[in-house]
Write a protein that holds these residues in place. Structure first.
Motif, PDB file in Angstrom:
ATOM      1  N   MET A 104      26.889  59.489  52.244  1.00 26.63           N
ATOM      2  CA  MET A 104      26.060  59.423  53.452  1.00 26.63           C
ATOM      3  C   MET A 104      26.118  58.036  54.077  1.00 26.63           C
ATOM      4  SD  MET A 104      22.627  61.532  52.262  1.00 26.63           S
ATOM      5  CE  MET A 104      22.480  60.828  50.625  1.00 26.63           C
ATOM      6  N   ALA A 105      25.970  58.001  55.390  1.00 28.22           N
ATOM      7  CA  ALA A 105      25.843  56.744  56.114  1.00 28.22           C
ATOM      8  C   ALA A 105      24.882  56.948  57.265  1.00 28.22           C
ATOM      9  CB  ALA A 105      27.198  56.272  56.631  1.00 28.22           C
ATOM     10  N   GLY A 106      24.111  55.919  57.573  1.00 26.28           N
ATOM     11  CA  GLY A 106      23.135  56.015  58.655  1.00 26.28           C
ATOM     12  C   GLY A 106      22.060  54.973  58.479  1.00 26.28           C
ATOM     13  N   GLU A 107      20.926  55.176  59.140  1.00 27.24           N
ATOM     14  CA  GLU A 107      19.916  54.129  59.160  1.00 27.24           C
ATOM     15  C   GLU A 107      18.870  54.240  58.061  1.00 27.24           C
ATOM     16  OE1 GLU A 107      17.164  54.068  62.393  1.00 27.24           O
ATOM     17  OE2 GLU A 107      17.365  56.207  62.788  1.00 27.24           O
ATOM     18  N   ASN A 108      18.839  55.336  57.320  1.00 28.58           N
ATOM     19  CA  ASN A 108      17.782  55.526  56.336  1.00 28.58           C
ATOM     20  C   ASN A 108      18.369  55.690  54.941  1.00 28.58           C
ATOM     21  OD1 ASN A 108      15.445  56.081  54.944  1.00 28.58           O
ATOM     22  ND2 ASN A 108      14.686  57.583  56.409  1.00 28.58           N
ATOM     23  N   LEU A 109      17.946  54.840  54.005  1.00 27.02           N
ATOM     24  CA  LEU A 109      18.425  54.901  52.629  1.00 27.02           C
ATOM     25  C   LEU A 109      17.533  55.735  51.720  1.00 27.02           C
ATOM     26  CD1 LEU A 109      19.539  51.183  52.126  1.00 27.02           C
ATOM     27  CD2 LEU A 109      21.014  53.177  52.352  1.00 27.02           C
ATOM     28  N   ASP A 110      16.520  56.368  52.275  1.00 26.31           N
ATOM     29  CA  ASP A 110      15.613  57.198  51.486  1.00 26.31           C
ATOM     30  C   ASP A 110      16.296  58.530  51.179  1.00 26.31           C
ATOM     31  OD1 ASP A 110      13.589  58.631  50.322  1.00 26.31           O
ATOM     32  OD2 ASP A 110      12.279  58.654  52.084  1.00 26.31           O
ATOM     33  N   TYR A 111      16.686  58.733  49.926  1.00 26.85           N
ATOM     34  CA  TYR A 111      17.428  59.941  49.543  1.00 26.85           C
ATOM     35  C   TYR A 111      16.644  61.208  49.870  1.00 26.85           C
ATOM     36  CZ  TYR A 111      19.780  63.397  46.605  1.00 26.85           C
ATOM     37  OH  TYR A 111      20.422  64.517  46.152  1.00 26.85           O
ATOM     38  N   SER A 112      15.330  61.154  49.765  1.00 30.18           N
ATOM     39  CA  SER A 112      14.506  62.350  49.974  1.00 30.18           C
ATOM     40  C   SER A 112      14.212  62.639  51.435  1.00 30.18           C
ATOM     41  CB  SER A 112      13.179  62.209  49.209  1.00 30.18           C
ATOM     42  OG  SER A 112      12.426  61.101  49.699  1.00 30.18           O
ATOM     43  N   ASP A 113      14.766  61.853  52.348  1.00 28.20           N
ATOM     44  CA  ASP A 113      14.553  62.081  53.782  1.00 28.20           C
ATOM     45  C   ASP A 113      15.380  63.280  54.228  1.00 28.20           C
ATOM     46  OD1 ASP A 113      14.245  61.995  56.510  1.00 28.20           O
ATOM     47  OD2 ASP A 113      15.435  60.183  56.790  1.00 28.20           O
TER      48      ASP A 113
END
Length: 278
Positions: free
Chosen positions: A259-268
């Motif tokens: 994954m790549a993007g702005e949020n590192l929260d796996y549960s998002d």
């Protein structure tokens, strides 16, 4: 090094795609070729998906024209997972031995990255994802024991699986890249069910350990307008942020997610249960 550029597409357009158009936009069929590095530069969060298979020769990871950089990792980070024989990876003057199903994170600014197989008759198969990076974090090797493993699903629902979180922010620091590996238990075929989307990041799936003559039916598209792509062993698929990403195989299998993007929260995740899909 061979590069394939993939542009982002509008979900409204995807609704009109035929089979070939869908496959050309999202499917990555050629990952491993003997003594080559192959990669796809995607406009979804500018994630690069690729593979290196050194057999007779060492393979150097060099900057491609699309990067307009002096070195591949000048402004990028990379995650590598080995699905083949043991590898030796030279990076920044250090040599790291990477075994089967072990992962390696290399931070922004790492130079002179070279891939080599320890044994020519058991070549390494190095699958990688790379994303733009704003900061240089330390490089680190991660084994399954070093990561976090969560067992989900059940045999009754055909999705008993072990999710190995390897290159994620709860294990080590990264800028935006996250990677892991999910192993389906014998008798189970469904992954990532219930499905979800996450507008904060895109994803790529790489399927392997698919038995000969068996296949993977990868589901994608908007939850209310789904599509599918039939895939073979050692192929990858791009998943935009607006798309679900799930699959059913004709046998159990293993896949690597990145994954790549702005949020590192796996549960998002914005979850959609099976009874709401169309």
């Amino acid at each position: 090094m061979k590069t394939d550029l993939r542009h982002a597409v509008n979900p409204s357009d995807v609704r009109k795609y035929n089979t070939d158009e869908l496959r050309n936009a999202f499917l990555i069929e050629k990952i491993f070729v003997e003594d080559e590095i192959n990669l796809v530069y995607s406009m979804y969060d500018r994630l690069i998906v690729g593979g290196a298979m050194p057999v007779k020769n060492e393979l150097k990871l060099e900057a491609v024209d699309e990067l307009k950089a002096g070195d591949f990792l000048e402004r990028r980070e990379i995650g590598i997972i080995n699905i083949g024989g043991d590898a030796e990876i030279k990076a920044g003057g250090e040599t790291i031995r990477l075994g089967h199903k072990e992962a390696l994170y290399l931070g922004k600014g790492t130079t002179n990255v070279v891939f080599k197989s320890v044994e020519k008759n058991k070549p390494a198969k190095l699958y990688f994802n790379s994303a733009p990076a704003h900061h240089s974090y330390p490089s680190r090797k991660i084994t399954i024991a070093d990561g976090e493993t969560v067992v989900l699903g059940s045999l009754e629902s055909s999705n008993h699986r072990a999710v190995n979180k390897l290159l994620v922010n709860s294990v080590l620091q990264t800028c935006q890249l996250q990677m892991g590996m999910t192993e389906l238990k014998p008798g189970s075929v469904w992954n990532t069910m219930p499905v979800h989307t996450h507008n904060r990041r895109m994803e790529a799936y790489f399927y392997f350990e698919v038995p000969e003559k068996q296949g993977i039916c990868h589901f994608m598209g908007e939850p209310d307008e789904t599509r599918h792509i039939w895939m073979k062993n050692e192929e990858a698929v791009l998943s935009p942020s607006w798309s679900i990403h799930s699959a059913a195989g004709t046998s159990n299998y293993t896949f690597i997610w990145g994954m790549a993007g702005e949020n590192l929260d796996y549960s998002d995740m914005d979850v959609r249960t099976p009874d709401t899909l169309k």
